[in-house]
Structures are given as C-alpha cells and as structure tokens.
Design a protein around this motif. Structure first.
Motif, PDB file in Angstrom:
ATOM      1  N   ARG A  20      86.937  17.203  19.970  1.00 22.38           N
ATOM      2  CA  ARG A  20      85.736  16.876  19.193  1.00 22.38           C
ATOM      3  C   ARG A  20      84.655  17.936  19.394  1.00 22.38           C
ATOM      4  N   ALA A  21      84.561  18.482  20.602  1.00 26.61           N
ATOM      5  CA  ALA A  21      83.564  19.516  20.884  1.00 26.61           C
ATOM      6  C   ALA A  21      83.835  20.796  20.104  1.00 26.61           C
ATOM      7  N   SER A  22      85.047  20.945  19.557  1.00 27.11           N
ATOM      8  CA  SER A  22      85.396  22.149  18.790  1.00 27.11           C
ATOM      9  C   SER A  22      84.924  22.074  17.346  1.00 27.11           C
ATOM     10  N   VAL A  23      84.514  20.903  16.908  1.00 26.15           N
ATOM     11  CA  VAL A  23      84.028  20.756  15.539  1.00 26.15           C
ATOM     12  C   VAL A  23      82.612  21.333  15.464  1.00 26.15           C
ATOM     13  N   PRO A  24      82.333  22.214  14.516  1.00 28.60           N
ATOM     14  CA  PRO A  24      81.001  22.837  14.438  1.00 28.60           C
ATOM     15  C   PRO A  24      79.883  21.799  14.344  1.00 28.60           C
ATOM     16  N   GLU A  25      78.762  22.111  14.957  1.00 27.55           N
ATOM     17  CA  GLU A  25      77.616  21.220  14.945  1.00 27.55           C
ATOM     18  C   GLU A  25      77.198  20.918  13.507  1.00 27.55           C
ATOM     19  N   PHE A  67      80.935   3.976  20.264  1.00 26.07           N
ATOM     20  CA  PHE A  67      80.788   5.339  19.759  1.00 26.07           C
ATOM     21  C   PHE A  67      81.782   5.560  18.631  1.00 26.07           C
ATOM     22  N   VAL A  68      81.306   6.169  17.553  1.00 20.16           N
ATOM     23  CA  VAL A  68      82.179   6.579  16.452  1.00 20.16           C
ATOM     24  C   VAL A  68      81.698   7.928  15.939  1.00 20.16           C
ATOM     25  N   ALA A  69      82.633   8.871  15.770  1.00 22.42           N
ATOM     26  CA  ALA A  69      82.341  10.163  15.150  1.00 22.42           C
ATOM     27  C   ALA A  69      83.068  10.218  13.811  1.00 22.42           C
ATOM     28  N   GLU A  70      82.318  10.488  12.755  1.00 22.37           N
ATOM     29  CA  GLU A  70      82.891  10.581  11.407  1.00 22.37           C
ATOM     30  C   GLU A  70      82.596  11.958  10.805  1.00 22.37           C
ATOM     31  N   PRO A  71      83.550  12.494  10.029  1.00 25.77           N
ATOM     32  CA  PRO A  71      84.913  12.011   9.792  1.00 25.77           C
ATOM     33  C   PRO A  71      85.810  12.340  10.986  1.00 25.77           C
ATOM     34  N   MET A  72      87.006  11.797  10.988  1.00 24.49           N
ATOM     35  CA  MET A  72      87.948  12.030  12.071  1.00 24.49           C
ATOM     36  C   MET A  72      88.837  13.246  11.782  1.00 24.49           C
ATOM     37  N   HIS A 125      88.546  17.635  10.757  1.00 23.72           N
ATOM     38  CA  HIS A 125      87.855  18.876  10.430  1.00 23.72           C
ATOM     39  C   HIS A 125      88.924  19.890  10.073  1.00 23.72           C
ATOM     40  N   GLY A 126      89.094  20.147   8.782  1.00 23.99           N
ATOM     41  CA  GLY A 126      90.147  21.054   8.342  1.00 23.99           C
ATOM     42  C   GLY A 126      91.511  20.533   8.742  1.00 23.99           C
ATOM     43  N   ASN A 127      92.220  21.288   9.563  1.00 22.41           N
ATOM     44  CA  ASN A 127      93.535  20.863  10.043  1.00 22.41           C
ATOM     45  C   ASN A 127      93.497  20.384  11.496  1.00 22.41           C
ATOM     46  N   LEU A 128      92.312  19.981  11.953  1.00 16.33           N
ATOM     47  CA  LEU A 128      92.147  19.313  13.237  1.00 16.33           C
ATOM     48  C   LEU A 128      91.895  17.835  12.973  1.00 16.33           C
ATOM     49  N   PHE A 129      92.755  16.983  13.520  1.00 17.23           N
ATOM     50  CA  PHE A 129      92.657  15.539  13.326  1.00 17.23           C
ATOM     51  C   PHE A 129      92.372  14.875  14.670  1.00 17.23           C
ATOM     52  N   LEU A 130      91.288  14.108  14.734  1.00 15.63           N
ATOM     53  CA  LEU A 130      90.920  13.398  15.959  1.00 15.63           C
ATOM     54  C   LEU A 130      91.570  12.022  15.974  1.00 15.63           C
ATOM     55  N   ALA A 131      92.035  11.602  17.154  1.00 12.40           N
ATOM     56  CA  ALA A 131      92.668  10.291  17.291  1.00 12.40           C
ATOM     57  C   ALA A 131      92.256   9.661  18.618  1.00 12.40           C
ATOM     58  N   GLY A 132      92.174   8.342  18.626  1.00 10.81           N
ATOM     59  CA  GLY A 132      91.849   7.623  19.851  1.00 10.81           C
ATOM     60  C   GLY A 132      90.440   7.896  20.334  1.00 10.81           C
ATOM     61  N   ASP A 133      90.288   7.962  21.677  1.00  7.13           N
ATOM     62  CA  ASP A 133      88.958   8.098  22.270  1.00  7.13           C
ATOM     63  C   ASP A 133      88.257   9.394  21.900  1.00  7.13           C
ATOM     64  N   ALA A 134      88.971  10.379  21.395  1.00  6.44           N
ATOM     65  CA  ALA A 134      88.318  11.598  20.935  1.00  6.44           C
ATOM     66  C   ALA A 134      87.401  11.311  19.753  1.00  6.44           C
ATOM     67  N   ALA A 135      87.679  10.238  19.027  1.00  5.24           N
ATOM     68  CA  ALA A 135      86.906   9.908  17.831  1.00  5.24           C
ATOM     69  C   ALA A 135      86.074   8.645  17.978  1.00  5.24           C
TER      70      ALA A 135
END
Length: 400
Positions: free
Chosen positions: A166-171, A271-276, A278-288
């Motif tokens: 998740r930290a790799s997704v641009p601010e 906690f929820v981060a949307e969207p799950m 970013h391009g071809n990075l898909f967040l799953a579980g506690d990362a999201a």
C-alpha cells in the motif's frame, strides 16, 4: 543484480491471503512467486484470528487444504451473548440453516497452505529483504529484493497493514477511511480446557470480555483494556481475576484457570483504503482494510478478496479480458464495507466507552435485549457472523 526471473503473479506476503492466492492460482495453472520478509518459523507461529466463516472453510476444503481443518477444527452452531446476569444463545442452526463457524487458528491455516504449496513445488521465499514495487501503473510491473528482480504480469500486495504494497501507491491515489477506538484487547492464550462449548461475548460495566478456544485443551480470552495499555501491568493473577469478574456473571458458570502461555495487547482500528488497485498492483487483506476483531472478519475478508482476485486472473488468462480485474476493487469493497459495519456494530454493542453516561448504558442494554429477543435482529447477527454468501463461485481448477 542477478538476471531477472519471470512469473505471472508476484505475491508479497506469506500470510493466509498470499499463500491461498498462490495455491488457488496454481490449481488453475497460473504461476506465482511468494516473497516473505519473515522466517517460515515466525510465519507459522504467530497467533492471529481463529474463527473461520462457512465460506472460508468451504474454500479451503475445495482447494484441497482442508483435511486437518476438517479433522481438528471445532465446529460451532451458535454463540452466547452474556449480560445482565443471563446468557442468551444465538442459534445458527435455526437462524441460518446449514451454515456455521469453525474455530481453527490462523497459524494452522498458514501451516496447511505452506505444506501444500511446497508439496506442489511452489516458490515461497522466506526472509527476503528490501522488497520494492516498480512500474505498477504499467503493463510491465516488477519487484526487486535482495539484489534480485522479479518480472510479473500482476503484483498482489498481501503483506498486511504495515507492508510495502500500500505504501507503494503514489500519494493521492488512495482515499483512506479510518477510525481508532479508545480501547484495546488484551489477548490471552491459556493451556486450560475451555469453560464453555461455544464462544461467549460478555457485556459488562467493567468492560467487554470474550471467552474463546483453539482446541479442547487450549482456551483463548480477550479483555477490553484502555488503548495503549502495557501488558506488563497485567500479571496472570490480575488477568484471571478480571476474567472471572466479567464472565462469572451467570449462575452455575465457573471459569477454568491455569497456565497462561501467551499474552499481548491489540489496538482496535477500522481502516479502508480505496481503491484496492493501482494499475497492476492489487491489494488484498490487511494491506487494504482492517476491522476490529469483535466481528471475527479479518482473515475471512482476506479469503474473500483472494477468491475475487483468483477468479479475475483466471478469467484474464483464459479469455484475454480484463473486465473482472477492472471490477476487482468494487466487488471486494461491497463485502468489505458490510464487514466494516458489522464489526463496528458488534464493537459498539458490546464495549464500554469512557464517554458513556447512564443514558448511553441503558440504550446499550435495550439494544442487547432487542437482539436477543427479536428473531429478525438475531438472524441479522447470525447471517453476518457466519459470513454472507459469495457473489460468484470459483472457476473449476485446470488439470495439473
């Protein structure tokens, strides 16, 4: 840097989400590599959730990793809500026929998945360092770690709340929704026979308590404590005294005490981060997403995410269409927000808040009375607790 290796799906994290995703993809002929910064021993020993929804159990069994779960898991057909000197059972077998929960430790699920992946020749790399995500927004994402490069079609971020994914997704690319609760859970693992056959959720003016179990010989307990509490302030004698005060409120019930083998304090957070995605990075579980543990949804949401991602990837490789991948975040978030609400609801129903006055406490008891006396209210609790049905079935495995 050594020459790059290529895989179809690069998976960060060897928790239940990453391991199950790798195994489900393998069953469909899709290659993956799992990267985990911790050792195998650490991953297999860390104590986490232990309540599996019906759909989670069905998924693990269908994936061929449910033999020990079926043999050793404790199937429960109800829970007890205890307050006001009385226990009130919520009977799943009547309210949601054919559906139950199974008590089986998360670390046991992890052990089963690791064994299955290794037996099938799966590539799980433990104790890797400096994992970084690159070019996730492009059609050529890749991972680097320990001076190596892994080229992928897709990256799955299954590395938990504090991971790199998740930290790799641009601010600015993610919208975050969160709430911190003014209390925590003191979790206790004890080498004692459970004092009840099913889980007990106890509301008490001293604070919430939960009686759970891991096996016929191991019990799991939780106490509501102030946020930021130091576990050193809770010697074993104090823990047992407080558990007795909050649980021994029903005539004839005696709490079995004994050796405490582990204890720790867990903060309560939504906690929820949307969207799950970013391009071809898909967040799953506690990362999201994170839920307070009152509703027993954390591990089960991770499994639900992985099911959706598995189906979407299988569809892409079979047809060339990215339609299901495009719908991944929206599909997962429908269940995530339902679980968020249920977990928040259970938490506010059963915990005491410092800001509560006598009026708020009476409202809380009235709500408990309604849940335990109304068939409709009890059914709502039961169907959310055992887990809502999945929107889609998983595709059939391909021949290996």
């Amino acid at each position: 840097m050594t020459p790059p290796r290529r895989t179809q799906v690069g998976i960060i994290g060897a928790g239940p989400a990453g391991l199950l995703l790798s195994h489900l993809l393998h069953l469909r002929g899709i290659d993956s590599v799992v990267l985990e910064r911790r050792s195998r021993d650490h991953v297999e020993r860390r104590i986490r959730a232990g309540v599996l929804e019906q759909g989670t159990v069905d998924t693990l069994v269908a994936a061929g990793v449910g033999d020990r779960l079926t043999r050793e898991g404790l199937v429960h057909h109800g829970i007890e809500l205890r307050y006001g000197g009385t226990g009130h059972r919520v009977p799943f077998e009547r309210l949601v026929p054919g559906r139950a929960i199974t008590v089986y430790g998360q670390q046991e699920v992890v052990k089963d998945l690791i064994a299955a992946r290794l037996a099938a020749g799966g590539d799980i790399r433990f104790e890797v360092g400096d994992v970084a995500v690159h070019d996730a927004a492009t059609d050529a994402p890749y991972l680097t770690f320990d001076g190596q490069r892994l080229d992928c079609d897709v990256i799955a971020g299954c590395d938990g709340f504090h991971g790199v994914s998740r930290a790799s997704v641009p601010e600015g690319e993610l919208t975050v929704y969160e709430r911190d609760y003014p209390f925590a859970w003191l979790g206790v693992l004890a080498r004692v026979e459970p004092s009840a056959e099913e889980l007990i959720y106890a509301w008490n003016e001293r604070g919430f308590a939960l009686h759970s179990m891991r096996s016929p010989e191991i019990s799991r307990f939780y106490l509501q404590v102030p946020a930021g509490e130091d576990v050193a302030d809770w010697p074993n004698e104090r823990i047992w005294a407080e558990l007795r005060a909050r649980l021994e409120t029903v005539p004839g019930f005696t709490l079995t005490t004994g050796e405490i083998v582990e204890k720790g304090v867990t903060p309560m957070r939504s906690f929820v981060a949307e969207p799950m995605r970013h391009g071809n990075l898909f967040l799953a579980g506690d990362a999201a997403h994170i839920v307070p543990p009152t509703g027993a949804k954390g591990l089960n949401l991770a499994v639900a995410d992985v099911r959706v991602l598995t189906e979407a990837l299988a569809h892409r490789y079979a047809t060339g269409s990215g339609d299901l991948l495009d719908a991944y975040s929206e599909t997962c978030l429908r269940r995530v927000w339902r679980a968020q609400h249920f977990s928040w609801w259970m938490t506010t129903l059963l915990h005491t808040f410092e800001t509560d006055d006598a009026y708020a406490r009476r409202l809380q008891v009235s709500h408990l009375d309604y849940v335990t006396s109304s068939e409709a209210a009890a059914t709502t609790l039961a169907e959310n607790y055992v887990g809502l049905p999945y929107e889609r079935d998983l595709p059939e495995p391909t021949e290996q």
